[in-house]
Write an enzyme that holds these catalytic residues in place. Structure first.
Site, PDB file in Angstrom:
ATOM      1  N   SER A  19      21.937  20.551  33.771  1.00  9.35           N
ATOM      2  CA  SER A  19      20.891  19.615  34.095  1.00  9.35           C
ATOM      3  C   SER A  19      21.146  19.293  35.495  1.00  9.35           C
ATOM      4  O   SER A  19      22.236  19.524  36.234  1.00  9.35           O
ATOM      5  CB  SER A  19      21.345  18.430  33.107  1.00  9.35           C
ATOM      6  OG  SER A  19      20.839  17.155  33.782  1.00  9.35           O
ATOM      7  N   TYR A  52      27.560  12.462  30.505  1.00  6.57           N
ATOM      8  CA  TYR A  52      26.476  13.549  30.621  1.00  6.57           C
ATOM      9  C   TYR A  52      26.550  14.478  31.618  1.00  6.57           C
ATOM     10  O   TYR A  52      26.739  15.810  31.793  1.00  6.57           O
ATOM     11  CB  TYR A  52      25.194  13.260  30.433  1.00  6.57           C
ATOM     12  CG  TYR A  52      24.156  14.345  30.412  1.00  6.57           C
ATOM     13  CD1 TYR A  52      24.022  14.703  29.497  1.00  6.57           C
ATOM     14  CD2 TYR A  52      23.225  14.247  31.658  1.00  6.57           C
ATOM     15  CE1 TYR A  52      22.702  15.692  29.078  1.00  6.57           C
ATOM     16  CE2 TYR A  52      22.261  15.207  31.318  1.00  6.57           C
ATOM     17  CZ  TYR A  52      22.071  15.827  30.214  1.00  6.57           C
ATOM     18  OH  TYR A  52      20.883  16.762  30.294  1.00  6.57           O
TER      19      TYR A  52
END
Ligand SMILES: NC(=O)c1ccc[n+]([C@@H]2O[C@H](COP(=O)([O-])OP(=O)(O)OC[C@H]3O[C@@H](n4cnc5c(N)ncnc54)[C@H](OP(=O)(O)O)[C@@H]3O)[C@@H](O)[C@H]2O)c1
Length: 229
Positions: A137, A153
């Site tokens: 990501s 994350y």
């Protein structure tokens, strides 16, 4: 020879879309997830597109990964392409995130791909051909949004990016290991305001899964564009 791809978290979102496109390319797809009935439903939906088989695999549980690998071996199924797509996102900063959030994010987003690679990459090396795609990501990239990421994350995706680079340098060049950032995609995780469709998000992942023998390894891409760590 028809190759076989295994997708983690294939029951919805980007993972399911990746399964659809891999089937479109004539691959056999092993659609895995931690909720087997959700995997069965997704596989039922996709079955008219090609040969798709649902399997239970909770990537956070090393024994579940090994047990899935053993089931596949018993059925004579070798995995040529591994797509580490499963992930969770918790919204909190480093100091606020609970111990459970840190542990779960680490176990699913980072250690999960480590266990799946340990289960399937040795077979790829033995057969002299393999593709590993780690779905990362922009939140895990120093060059993009790590500084502003939800902490558990961003940090676990950064670790997955580092693992991609490290593993690519440990395996022969016949096994390509790359990381793909799909962009901001309309899924349960990305939300309805995201700018990209699941089809757009899946594109780079499918591309890396089907790279030619001259293709790159140990690199990061969004679609066809090379990204910096
Ligand atoms: N959407 C975005 O904007 C975006 C942006 C950048 C990167 N990504 C990355 O793209 C990938 C797919 O994301 P998505 O947007 O499609 O998310 P999603 O809709 O939330 O799907 C996540 C998938 O991961 C599965 N999963 C979670 N924990 C698991 C576990 N322990 N074992 C096996 N499967 C598990 C989920 O299964 P359950 O149904 O059982 O929960 C689900 O199938 C992820 O790696 C994500 O980090 C997404």
């Amino acid at each position: 020879m028809r190759r076989t791809a295994l997708v983690t978290g294939g029951n919805r979102g980007i993972g399911k879309e990746v399964c659809l496109h891999l089937l479109g390319k004539g691959l056999r797809v092993i659609l895995t997830g931690r909720d087997f009935s959700a995997c069965e439903s997704a596989a039922d939906e996709l079955q008219r597109e090609g040969l798709v088989l649902p399997f239970h695999m909770d990537v956070a549980d090393g024994e579940s990964v090994e047990s899935c690998a053993a089931d596949l071996k018993r059925q004579g199924i070798d995995i040529d392409i591994l797509i580490n797509n499963a992930a969770v996102l918790f919204n909190s900063d480093s100091m606020e995130a609970s111990r459970v959030d840190w542990q779960e994010a680490t176990e699913i987003n980072f250690l999960g791909p480590v266990w799946t690679c340990r289960a399937f990459v040795p077979g790829m090396i033995k057969r002299n051909w393999g593709r590993v795609v780690n779905v990362i990501s922009g939140y895990g990239l120093y060059s993009e949004a790590l500084a502003n990421s939800p902490a558990t994350y961003g940090v676990t995706k950064a670790a997955l990016t580092a693992f991609t680079y490290k593993l690519a340098h440990e395996v022969p060049d016949t096994v390509k290991v790359n990381a793909i950032s799909p962009g901001w995609v309309r899924t349960q995780m990305g939300g309805e305001n995201a700018t990209r469709s699941v089809e757009e998000g899946a594109y780079g992942i499918v591309r890396a899964a089907t790279l030619s023998n001259e293709g790159p390894t140990g690199k990061i891409f969004r679609d066809d564009m090379r990204l910096k760590i």
